[in-house]
Design a protein around this motif. Structure first.
Motif, PDB file in Angstrom:
ATOM      1  N   GLY A  94       6.664   8.547   3.448  1.00 21.57           N
ATOM      2  CA  GLY A  94       6.932   9.984   3.334  1.00 21.57           C
ATOM      3  C   GLY A  94       8.365  10.347   3.719  1.00 21.57           C
ATOM      4  N   ASN A  95       9.146   9.326   4.105  1.00 22.27           N
ATOM      5  CA  ASN A  95      10.517   9.590   4.572  1.00 22.27           C
ATOM      6  C   ASN A  95      11.418  10.167   3.491  1.00 22.27           C
ATOM      7  N   THR A  96      11.271   9.681   2.273  1.00 18.35           N
ATOM      8  CA  THR A  96      12.151  10.168   1.198  1.00 18.35           C
ATOM      9  C   THR A  96      11.862  11.635   0.904  1.00 18.35           C
ATOM     10  N   LEU A  97      10.581  12.014   0.890  1.00 19.64           N
ATOM     11  CA  LEU A  97      10.228  13.422   0.676  1.00 19.64           C
ATOM     12  C   LEU A  97      10.829  14.271   1.782  1.00 19.64           C
ATOM     13  N   LYS A  98      10.577  13.838   3.010  1.00 20.06           N
ATOM     14  CA  LYS A  98      11.011  14.600   4.182  1.00 20.06           C
ATOM     15  C   LYS A  98      12.535  14.773   4.187  1.00 20.06           C
ATOM     16  N   ALA A  99      13.233  13.700   3.910  1.00 14.00           N
ATOM     17  CA  ALA A  99      14.702  13.737   3.944  1.00 14.00           C
ATOM     18  C   ALA A  99      15.270  14.688   2.896  1.00 14.00           C
ATOM     19  N   ASN A 100      14.445  15.022   1.915  1.00 15.68           N
ATOM     20  CA  ASN A 100      14.930  15.892   0.834  1.00 15.68           C
ATOM     21  C   ASN A 100      14.234  17.257   0.809  1.00 15.68           C
ATOM     22  N   GLY A 101      13.563  17.593   1.906  1.00 21.44           N
ATOM     23  CA  GLY A 101      12.952  18.920   2.011  1.00 21.44           C
ATOM     24  C   GLY A 101      11.784  19.138   1.060  1.00 21.44           C
ATOM     25  N   LEU A 102      11.106  18.038   0.717  1.00 21.07           N
ATOM     26  CA  LEU A 102       9.934  18.139  -0.164  1.00 21.07           C
ATOM     27  C   LEU A 102       8.665  17.859   0.633  1.00 21.07           C
ATOM     28  N   GLU A 103       7.519  18.226   0.070  1.00 19.92           N
ATOM     29  CA  GLU A 103       6.234  17.899   0.712  1.00 19.92           C
ATOM     30  C   GLU A 103       5.191  17.571  -0.352  1.00 19.92           C
ATOM     31  N   VAL A 104       4.172  16.849   0.095  1.00 16.73           N
ATOM     32  CA  VAL A 104       3.075  16.510  -0.818  1.00 16.73           C
ATOM     33  C   VAL A 104       2.275  17.774  -1.111  1.00 16.73           C
ATOM     34  N   LYS A 163       0.827  -1.213   0.000  1.00 23.82           N
ATOM     35  CA  LYS A 163       0.000   0.000   0.000  1.00 23.82           C
ATOM     36  C   LYS A 163       0.855   1.254   0.000  1.00 23.82           C
ATOM     37  N   CYS A 164       0.546   2.167  -0.881  1.00 25.70           N
ATOM     38  CA  CYS A 164       1.171   3.484  -0.897  1.00 25.70           C
ATOM     39  C   CYS A 164       0.272   4.380  -1.741  1.00 25.70           C
ATOM     40  N   LYS A 165       0.722   5.593  -2.026  1.00 23.34           N
ATOM     41  CA  LYS A 165      -0.131   6.462  -2.846  1.00 23.34           C
ATOM     42  C   LYS A 165       0.726   7.189  -3.875  1.00 23.34           C
ATOM     43  N   PHE A 166       0.063   7.639  -4.910  1.00 20.91           N
ATOM     44  CA  PHE A 166       0.704   8.515  -5.881  1.00 20.91           C
ATOM     45  C   PHE A 166       0.452   9.936  -5.440  1.00 20.91           C
ATOM     46  N   SER A 167       1.489  10.746  -5.406  1.00 20.83           N
ATOM     47  CA  SER A 167       1.310  12.143  -5.029  1.00 20.83           C
ATOM     48  C   SER A 167       2.101  13.062  -5.948  1.00 20.83           C
ATOM     49  N   ILE A 168       1.635  14.300  -5.998  1.00 20.68           N
ATOM     50  CA  ILE A 168       2.428  15.376  -6.589  1.00 20.68           C
ATOM     51  C   ILE A 168       3.165  16.001  -5.409  1.00 20.68           C
ATOM     52  N   ALA A 169       4.465  16.186  -5.548  1.00 18.22           N
ATOM     53  CA  ALA A 169       5.232  16.786  -4.451  1.00 18.22           C
ATOM     54  C   ALA A 169       6.185  17.835  -5.005  1.00 18.22           C
ATOM     55  N   GLY A 170       6.547  18.755  -4.128  1.00 16.69           N
ATOM     56  CA  GLY A 170       7.475  19.818  -4.529  1.00 16.69           C
ATOM     57  C   GLY A 170       8.221  20.334  -3.321  1.00 16.69           C
ATOM     58  N   ILE A 171       9.028  21.349  -3.549  1.00 15.28           N
ATOM     59  CA  ILE A 171       9.845  21.898  -2.466  1.00 15.28           C
ATOM     60  C   ILE A 171       8.937  22.484  -1.382  1.00 15.28           C
ATOM     61  N   LYS A 172       9.248  22.160  -0.149  1.00 13.39           N
ATOM     62  CA  LYS A 172       8.449  22.567   1.005  1.00 13.39           C
ATOM     63  C   LYS A 172       8.220  24.079   1.004  1.00 13.39           C
ATOM     64  N   GLY A 173       6.954  24.453   1.171  1.00 21.03           N
ATOM     65  CA  GLY A 173       6.632  25.879   1.251  1.00 21.03           C
ATOM     66  C   GLY A 173       6.342  26.529  -0.081  1.00 21.03           C
ATOM     67  N   GLU A 174       6.764  25.893  -1.173  1.00 18.92           N
ATOM     68  CA  GLU A 174       6.582  26.560  -2.479  1.00 18.92           C
ATOM     69  C   GLU A 174       5.206  26.326  -3.096  1.00 18.92           C
ATOM     70  N   LYS A 175       4.665  25.124  -2.845  1.00 15.51           N
ATOM     71  CA  LYS A 175       3.314  24.778  -3.307  1.00 15.51           C
ATOM     72  C   LYS A 175       3.037  25.105  -4.782  1.00 15.51           C
ATOM     73  N   ILE A 176       4.056  24.988  -5.606  1.00 14.56           N
ATOM     74  CA  ILE A 176       3.796  25.219  -7.032  1.00 14.56           C
ATOM     75  C   ILE A 176       2.961  24.054  -7.549  1.00 14.56           C
ATOM     76  N   TYR A 177       1.849  24.323  -8.149  1.00 13.31           N
ATOM     77  CA  TYR A 177       1.117  23.261  -8.805  1.00 13.31           C
ATOM     78  C   TYR A 177       0.455  23.836 -10.034  1.00 13.31           C
ATOM     79  N   LYS A 178      -0.511  24.707  -9.831  1.00  7.04           N
ATOM     80  CA  LYS A 178      -1.203  25.261 -10.989  1.00  7.04           C
ATOM     81  C   LYS A 178      -0.361  26.397 -11.563  1.00  7.04           C
ATOM     82  N   LYS A 179      -0.158  26.313 -12.846  1.00  8.99           N
ATOM     83  CA  LYS A 179       0.604  27.361 -13.505  1.00  8.99           C
ATOM     84  C   LYS A 179      -0.075  27.703 -14.820  1.00  8.99           C
ATOM     85  N   ASP A 180      -0.030  28.959 -15.205  1.00  9.37           N
ATOM     86  CA  ASP A 180      -0.592  29.333 -16.508  1.00  9.37           C
ATOM     87  C   ASP A 180       0.289  28.796 -17.622  1.00  9.37           C
ATOM     88  N   ASP A 181       1.573  28.780 -17.375  1.00  8.46           N
ATOM     89  CA  ASP A 181       2.465  28.217 -18.391  1.00  8.46           C
ATOM     90  C   ASP A 181       2.755  26.748 -18.069  1.00  8.46           C
TER      91      ASP A 181
END
Ligand code: PRP
Ligand code: MG
Length: 209
Positions: free
Chosen positions: A161-171, A92-110
């Motif tokens: 979530g350990n790999t994300l955390k260890a690399n300063g990323l978040e879901v 069991k696990c999940k598919f997620s979109i993740a990025g740099i913590k605090g940046e929350k880039i997801y929706k972009k016009d470009d």
């Protein structure tokens, strides 16, 4: 009685499948520590093969093996014509979109740059949400991509979530849940229906404890 052939995925899912088959008294012949790729059980008339996850789908689709055990991630990524017949409840696990913590880039016009091992899953997901993307296909360690400026976000599996955390990323967004599935060749499912149902029944009883 006809032989049934089952393809097991190399890696974590294969090991868990081996355990489960041993528990239901079917997998005695499987020895994943050997370098063998075929395991034969002449008593229960089941043969097992041990191959890469994406190849499990190919063997089942072509009918070389009747059944396969593979992660839902691999099924979603391959454009396949097999029956998904049982959720095995492990892996069991999940598919997620993740990025740099605090940046929350997801929706972009470009165009959003997305690094992933799963280009088809990512394309479909963003396409359905009208987000234009550029896929950067990597073969592993995708968490590195946003850190070095190769991508804006990643699409990847998250378990602890350990790999994300260890690399300063978040879901940023969870996409869907994943687990190991039993898949069947369409013709085998009809012609070996009773035997396949018996295997599902044993797997189900084992899950219910
Ligand atoms: C998988 C996945 C994530 C990680 C998730 O990588 O791609 O990176 O595990 O697990 P976690 O949330 O428990 O940290 P894997 O170890 O299979 O290596 P790879 O991506 O380099 O192939
Ligand atoms: Mg990884």
């Amino acid at each position: 009685m006809d032989y049934i052939t089952i393809a097991l995925s190399k890696g974590r899912i294969g090991k868990q499948a081996d355990n489960v088959f041993k528990k239901i008294g079917l997998g005695d012949c499987i020895d994943l520590d050997s370098r063998k790729l075929i395991f034969k059980d002449d008593i229960n008339k089941i043969n097992y093969i041990y191959v890469k996850p994406s190849d499990v789908v190919t063997y089942v689709e072509k009918g070389v093996t009747d059944l396969g055990i593979v992660g839902k991630d691999t099924i979603l990524e391959s454009d396949t014509n097999v029956y998904e017949i049982f959720d095995l409840g492990f892996g069991k696990c999940k598919f997620s979109i993740a990025g740099i913590k605090g940046e929350k880039i997801y929706k972009k016009d470009d165009i959003l740059k997305v690094a992933t091992k799963y280009p088809e899953i990512a394309k479909k997901y963003f396409n359905e949400r009208q987000q234009k993307i550029e896929i950067i296909k990597l073969n592993g360690s995708v968490e590195l991509a946003p850190l070095v400026g190769l991508s804006d976000v990643i699409v990847d599996l998250v378990e602890t979530g350990n790999t994300l955390k260890a690399n300063g990323l978040e879901v940023i967004e969870d996409m869907f849940n994943i687990s190991a599935r039993l898949i069947s060749n369409r013709v085998s499912y009809r012609f070996k229906f009773d035997r396949i149902q018996n295997i599902i029944k044993s797997l189900n009883e084992n899950m219910e404890g």
